[in-house]
Design a protein around this motif. Structure first.
Motif, PDB file in Angstrom:
ATOM      1  N   ASP A  31     -17.152   7.949 -13.177  1.00 12.93           N
ATOM      2  CA  ASP A  31     -16.643   7.068 -14.227  1.00 12.93           C
ATOM      3  C   ASP A  31     -17.198   5.652 -14.012  1.00 12.93           C
ATOM      4  OD1 ASP A  31     -15.079   9.067 -15.431  1.00 12.93           O
ATOM      5  OD2 ASP A  31     -13.494   8.768 -13.947  1.00 12.93           O
ATOM      6  N   ASN A  32     -17.470   4.961 -15.110  1.00 10.94           N
ATOM      7  CA  ASN A  32     -18.084   3.637 -15.019  1.00 10.94           C
ATOM      8  C   ASN A  32     -17.180   2.632 -14.297  1.00 10.94           C
ATOM      9  OD1 ASN A  32     -20.300   4.548 -16.437  1.00 10.94           O
ATOM     10  ND2 ASN A  32     -19.586   3.747 -18.410  1.00 10.94           N
ATOM     11  N   ALA A  33     -17.816   1.784 -13.500  1.00  6.23           N
ATOM     12  CA  ALA A  33     -17.124   0.627 -12.932  1.00  6.23           C
ATOM     13  C   ALA A  33     -17.446  -0.586 -13.799  1.00  6.23           C
ATOM     14  CB  ALA A  33     -17.575   0.379 -11.501  1.00  6.23           C
TER      15      ALA A  33
ATOM     16  N   LEU B 281     -19.748  -5.919  -8.289  1.00 12.60           N
ATOM     17  CA  LEU B 281     -19.586  -4.457  -8.382  1.00 12.60           C
ATOM     18  C   LEU B 281     -20.345  -3.723  -7.279  1.00 12.60           C
ATOM     19  CD1 LEU B 281     -19.599  -3.576 -12.193  1.00 12.60           C
ATOM     20  CD2 LEU B 281     -17.672  -3.693 -10.614  1.00 12.60           C
ATOM     21  N   LEU B 282     -21.592  -4.139  -7.013  1.00  9.40           N
ATOM     22  CA  LEU B 282     -22.342  -3.498  -5.939  1.00  9.40           C
ATOM     23  C   LEU B 282     -21.734  -3.834  -4.580  1.00  9.40           C
ATOM     24  CD1 LEU B 282     -24.723  -1.624  -5.506  1.00  9.40           C
ATOM     25  CD2 LEU B 282     -26.173  -3.633  -5.201  1.00  9.40           C
ATOM     26  N   ALA B 283     -21.286  -5.086  -4.415  1.00 11.37           N
ATOM     27  CA  ALA B 283     -20.660  -5.486  -3.155  1.00 11.37           C
ATOM     28  C   ALA B 283     -19.388  -4.687  -2.904  1.00 11.37           C
ATOM     29  CB  ALA B 283     -20.354  -6.984  -3.170  1.00 11.37           C
ATOM     30  N   TRP B 284     -18.554  -4.515  -3.923  1.00 14.36           N
ATOM     31  CA  TRP B 284     -17.317  -3.747  -3.745  1.00 14.36           C
ATOM     32  C   TRP B 284     -17.605  -2.280  -3.438  1.00 14.36           C
ATOM     33  CZ3 TRP B 284     -15.229  -7.164  -8.065  1.00 14.36           C
ATOM     34  CH2 TRP B 284     -14.313  -8.091  -7.563  1.00 14.36           C
TER      35      TRP B 284
ATOM     36  N   GLY C 284     -10.069 -15.472 -15.156  1.00 14.76           N
ATOM     37  CA  GLY C 284      -9.279 -14.345 -15.624  1.00 14.76           C
ATOM     38  C   GLY C 284     -10.105 -13.074 -15.498  1.00 14.76           C
ATOM     39  N   TYR C 285      -9.597 -12.066 -14.774  1.00 10.61           N
ATOM     40  CA  TYR C 285     -10.367 -10.873 -14.429  1.00 10.61           C
ATOM     41  C   TYR C 285      -9.894  -9.622 -15.161  1.00 10.61           C
ATOM     42  CZ  TYR C 285     -13.043 -12.631 -10.420  1.00 10.61           C
ATOM     43  OH  TYR C 285     -13.937 -13.282  -9.616  1.00 10.61           O
ATOM     44  N   TYR C 286     -10.877  -8.767 -15.464  1.00  8.35           N
ATOM     45  CA  TYR C 286     -10.650  -7.385 -15.882  1.00  8.35           C
ATOM     46  C   TYR C 286     -11.540  -6.520 -14.990  1.00  8.35           C
ATOM     47  CZ  TYR C 286     -11.099  -3.117 -18.700  1.00  8.35           C
ATOM     48  OH  TYR C 286     -11.138  -1.814 -19.136  1.00  8.35           O
ATOM     49  N   LEU C 287     -10.930  -5.681 -14.135  1.00  4.08           N
ATOM     50  CA  LEU C 287     -11.668  -4.866 -13.171  1.00  4.08           C
ATOM     51  C   LEU C 287     -11.251  -3.412 -13.295  1.00  4.08           C
ATOM     52  CD1 LEU C 287     -11.202  -7.187 -10.046  1.00  4.08           C
ATOM     53  CD2 LEU C 287     -13.244  -7.016 -11.473  1.00  4.08           C
ATOM     54  N   ARG C 288     -12.252  -2.520 -13.281  1.00  6.81           N
ATOM     55  CA  ARG C 288     -11.979  -1.083 -13.362  1.00  6.81           C
ATOM     56  C   ARG C 288     -12.920  -0.324 -12.418  1.00  6.81           C
ATOM     57  NH1 ARG C 288      -8.244  -2.949 -15.326  1.00  6.81           N
ATOM     58  NH2 ARG C 288      -7.175  -2.470 -17.288  1.00  6.81           N
ATOM     59  N   ASN C 289     -12.307   0.592 -11.627  1.00 11.10           N
ATOM     60  CA  ASN C 289     -13.047   1.547 -10.777  1.00 11.10           C
ATOM     61  C   ASN C 289     -14.008   0.859  -9.810  1.00 11.10           C
ATOM     62  OD1 ASN C 289     -11.799   3.656 -12.200  1.00 11.10           O
ATOM     63  ND2 ASN C 289     -13.438   3.694 -13.728  1.00 11.10           N
TER      64      ASN C 289
ATOM     65  N   ALA D  72      -5.752   2.274  -7.972  1.00  9.90           N
ATOM     66  CA  ALA D  72      -5.613   1.217  -6.975  1.00  9.90           C
ATOM     67  C   ALA D  72      -6.756   0.215  -7.031  1.00  9.90           C
ATOM     68  CB  ALA D  72      -5.529   1.819  -5.574  1.00  9.90           C
ATOM     69  N   ASP D  73      -7.877   0.603  -7.626  1.00  5.41           N
ATOM     70  CA  ASP D  73      -9.003  -0.332  -7.711  1.00  5.41           C
ATOM     71  C   ASP D  73      -9.176  -0.897  -9.116  1.00  5.41           C
ATOM     72  OD1 ASP D  73      -9.767   2.042  -8.801  1.00  5.41           O
ATOM     73  OD2 ASP D  73     -11.687   2.186  -7.759  1.00  5.41           O
ATOM     74  N   ASP D  74      -8.092  -0.892  -9.907  1.00  8.18           N
ATOM     75  CA  ASP D  74      -8.065  -1.561 -11.208  1.00  8.18           C
ATOM     76  C   ASP D  74      -7.260  -2.854 -11.078  1.00  8.18           C
ATOM     77  OD1 ASP D  74      -9.394   0.629 -12.115  1.00  8.18           O
ATOM     78  OD2 ASP D  74      -7.714   1.475 -13.240  1.00  8.18           O
TER      79      ASP D  74
END
Length: 491
Positions: free
Chosen positions: A478-480, A371-374, A96-101, A111-113
């Motif tokens: 803004d934080n990722a 995060l670094l890969a994205w 289960g994912y939570y992704l921001r920025n 679009a990247d959330d």
């Protein structure tokens, strides 16, 4: 019978005086009795012949039954041997994912959330055909959400993840061949681990041939010819991407005891006109006192790409370095380990006419977290061109994490909190080597934490979180963030 009659006649001649008075009917009676005896003997012989024939028939039936039973037993034994030589396994991984920025460091760009479930399933079969021949097939599917997306990475399509034949003692030599679709991993994955990085770490396979020469018990030499991308149908375009080369491993140096790895690798991208040779080495060891280390470095030479504007080849002249060191407190109950890492991947200076930017080869996705890969993902609108203008000039692979032009300094700690629960925490300082005029080299701060609970031998639960705090190099800062929980069952 005739012999018996002749005997009687002879006896009659000798005893002629006594027989002369006998009645002639007596002779007829004897002849009749002899005839009946002959008939009885003949009937007995026929009965015995019939009995013998019947016994032969029964013997043939028994032989056929024995042969059938033997064949059935042999068939059952062969079937049993076949099933004993095949193994099955697989995995189900649910997150289960939570992704921001993840791409832009911009809260206003949505679009990247993502808040989503990610489901991956794999099944494999491994057949040991003979002592020297092994065959493996693995099928995999991954989906984000319910029927969302397209492609092997994120829909309900099942794809062939691995399919290869492994042959040992080829040609009667200490030569091992792996032929087909296979995962190829060396060292810590600095240059070869993620063969299919454009699929977001769903798969890491190559198609091709790996030959391994067993020089002795300690030393091996691998020859590689692997495809990352095949030609388009009809060969209308030259667009192959190929990895080839040699990789030598000495498991334990006779003098120092360290593990030694030397390699010469080539990456050819026909679309770009890229033909890069990489020469590298890796040294590693783990001591009884708790200290461990690995040191890896490589240089890259050759053709970075074809410059159509100036009708010339741009030379490749880059290098990379990765140092890892740690210390484990073996006498402590939690087995805590402190570790550090330093990574340097070269980048282009502003006044150069060659490419000094590190080519990732196949050391992409897994190394430093999502995060670094994205952030390095080669997918518009995500790019680092605002920081250094040559970001994507030397990669045409959409979705590739094209690491380059960066320094990473990491401090971390891990421990086994209980026999089943482990934790890993790390902090990384990220800096660019070269940037556009007026742009800071401060990439930002990167925090990661992982907790893993091994519920049973096959079932595990994990929690991962990461925060990338952008530095002064970015206009949008803004934080990722990434958080996911995972349940994984592997069998």
């Amino acid at each position: 019978m005739m012999k018996k009659i002749s005997t009687l006649a002879l006896a009659g001649l000798i005893c002629w005086p006594g027989l002369a008075a006998a009645d002639t009917d007596r002779v007829a009676e004897i002849e009749r009795q002899m005839t009946e005896m002959q008939r009885a003997f003949q009937a007995q012989m026929e009965a015995m012949q019939a009995e013998i024939a019947d016994l032969k028939s029964q013997q043939e039936e028994v032989s056929q039954e024995v042969a059938a039973s033997s064949e059935a037993v042999s068939s059952r034994l062969a079937s049993s041997a076949w099933t004993e030589n095949i193994n099955f396994g697989g995995e189900v991984v649910f997150r289960g994912y939570y992704l921001r920025n993840t791409w832009t460091f911009d809260d206003d760009f949505k679009a990247d959330d993502r808040d989503a479930f990610r489901l991956k399933g794999s099944l494999w079969a491994n057949y040991q055909a003979t002592e020297d021949v092994n065959i493996k097939i693995q099928l995999t599917n991954q989906s984000w959400g319910e029927g969302a997306g397209v492609g092997d990475n994120n829909d309900n399509k099942v794809f062939l993840d691995n399919a290869y034949i492994n042959v040992k003692n080829l040609l009667g030599l200490p030569l091992e061949a792996t032929l087909g679709r296979q995962n190829v991993i060396y060292g810590s994955g600095f240059v070869i681990l993620d063969g299919q990085s454009q699929y977001g770490s769903t798969s890491i396979y190559f198609d091709g041939v790996k030959l391994r020469w067993h020089l002795n018990e300690q030393m091996t030499l691998d020859g590689l010819y692997l495809k990352d991308r095949e030609n388009t149908p009809g060969h209308t375009n030259r667009d192959d991407i190929t990895l080839s080369g040699l990789y030598f491993i000495n498991k334990e140096c006779f003098f120092t005891g360290m593990r030694q790895e030397l390699y010469v690798l080539n990456r050819e991208d026909e679309t770009l006109g890229k033909d890069i040779w990489m020469y590298g080495a890796r040294l590693s060891d783990r001591f009884d006192n708790g200290i461990d280390y690995s040191l890896e470095g490589a240089i890259q030479k050759g053709d970075a790409r074809w410059d159509e504007l100036n009708n010339r080849t741009i030379d490749q002249d880059a290098y990379g370095l990765k140092l890892d060191a740690g210390y484990t407190f073996k006498n402590a109950a939690w087995k805590p380990r402190l570790y550090t890492n330093y990574t340097y991947l070269s980048g282009n200076k502003l006044d150069t006419d060659k490419n000094e930017q590190w080519d990732v080869f196949y050391g992409g996705w897994p190394q430093w977290g999502d995060l670094l890969a994205w952030r390095y993902l080669n997918v518009p609108p995500n790019n680092l061109s605002q920081v250094y203008s040559t970001f994507a000039d030397y990669s045409n692979v959409v979705g590739e994490a094209i690491y380059s032009n960066i320094q990473i300094i990491t401090l971390g700690a891990s421990a086994s909190l209980t026999p089943k629960l482990s934790a890993n925490l790390s902090y990384s300082d990220l800096r660019f080597n070269h940037t556009n005029p007026g742009v800071s080299k401060d990439f930002g701060d990167y925090y990661q934490a992982t907790f893993r609970y091994q519920y049973t031998r096959n079932l595990s639960f994990s929690l991962y979180s990461a925060l990338l705090d952008p530095g002064d190099a970015f206009v949008n800062d803004d934080n990722a963030a990434e958080v996911f929980w995972e349940a994984a069952y592997r069998f």
